[in-house]
Motif scaffolding. Structure first.
Motif, PDB file in Angstrom:
ATOM      1  N   HIS A   1       1.766   9.394  -0.637  1.00 23.41           N
ATOM      2  CA  HIS A   1       2.565   8.641   0.334  1.00 23.41           C
ATOM      3  C   HIS A   1       2.830   9.491   1.572  1.00 23.41           C
ATOM      4  O   HIS A   1       3.521  10.500   1.515  1.00 23.41           O
ATOM      5  CB  HIS A   1       3.897   8.182  -0.263  1.00 23.41           C
TER       6      HIS A   1
ATOM      7  N   HIS B   1       3.051   3.164   5.033  1.00 20.34           N
ATOM      8  CA  HIS B   1       2.228   4.101   4.252  1.00 20.34           C
ATOM      9  C   HIS B   1       0.912   4.138   5.012  1.00 20.34           C
ATOM     10  O   HIS B   1       0.242   3.100   5.125  1.00 20.34           O
ATOM     11  CB  HIS B   1       2.074   3.583   2.814  1.00 20.34           C
TER      12      HIS B   1
ATOM     13  N   CYS C   1       7.280   1.495  -2.348  1.00 18.26           N
ATOM     14  CA  CYS C   1       6.228   1.320  -1.333  1.00 18.26           C
ATOM     15  C   CYS C   1       5.087   0.479  -1.909  1.00 18.26           C
ATOM     16  O   CYS C   1       4.540   0.788  -2.970  1.00 18.26           O
ATOM     17  CB  CYS C   1       5.711   2.681  -0.876  1.00 18.26           C
TER      18      CYS C   1
ATOM     19  N   MET D   1       7.404   7.470  -3.955  1.00 19.40           N
ATOM     20  CA  MET D   1       7.869   6.305  -3.194  1.00 19.40           C
ATOM     21  C   MET D   1       7.806   5.053  -4.076  1.00 19.40           C
ATOM     22  O   MET D   1       6.852   4.282  -4.036  1.00 19.40           O
ATOM     23  CB  MET D   1       6.984   6.149  -1.954  1.00 19.40           C
TER      24      MET D   1
ATOM     25  N   CYS E   1       1.823   2.365  -2.421  1.00 27.50           N
ATOM     26  CA  CYS E   1       1.930   3.275  -3.575  1.00 27.50           C
ATOM     27  C   CYS E   1       1.786   2.468  -4.869  1.00 27.50           C
ATOM     28  O   CYS E   1       1.126   2.920  -5.812  1.00 27.50           O
ATOM     29  CB  CYS E   1       3.252   4.027  -3.560  1.00 27.50           C
TER      30      CYS E   1
HETATM   31 ZN    ZN Z   1       3.465   4.658  -0.224  1.00 30.57          ZN
END
Ligand code: ZN
Ligand code: 5GP
Length: 116
Positions: free
Chosen positions: A46, A100, A4, A1, A7
């Motif tokens: 994720h 997330h 994100c 990801m 992340c």
């Molecule tokens: Zn993520």
């Protein structure tokens, strides 16, 4: 990801005020704390939310990792004696803003009995 935000924090691409991390999880202070102690417990894998976690083959292990990390964080942050609250926001009505999965650990003051 790739895009994100959690992340990116887990990969160290965005700085965070870290409490601790291991292979599975990272715990860091929320950028907009709502209590004297407010940290986020985030799996490094994720998974978007609780409903996705439930569909994930590793869901049980990840869920336990999050609770374990919450207990460890409570000790490190000194809220283990007086207590704290764990929150998971899920989806739009739940107020989830980062897709997330994460737990909020809040404490450091009496939070009262009401949830909202
Ligand atoms: Zn993520
Ligand atoms: P949610 O609303 O999804 O349950 O919680 C997301 C939380 O992430 C919010 O409390 C928000 O303040 C926090 N947050 C969003 N972006 C960042 C960031 O870049 N760094 C940190 N440390 N917290 C963030």
């Amino acid at each position: 990801m790739a895009e994100c935000i959690f992340c990116k924090i887990a990969r160290g691409e965005i700085p965070s005020k870290k409490v601790f991390e291991n292979d599975q999880v990272i715990v860091f202070h929320d950028i907009k704390p709502v209590a004297p102690v407010h940290v986020l417990i985030v799996p490094k894998k994720h998974v978007s939310d609780l409903l996705s976690l439930e569909q994930d083959a590793n869901g049980p292990a990840i869920a336990w990792t999050l609770f374990q990390a919450a207990a460890e964080a409570a000790g490190k942050l000194g809220v283990d004696k007086k207590g704290f609250r764990l929150i998971n926001n899920c989806g739009e009505d739940g107020g989830q803003t980062v897709d997330h999965i994460h737990l909020h650990l809040i404490g450091g003051k009496p939070l009262g009995e009401g949830l909202i």
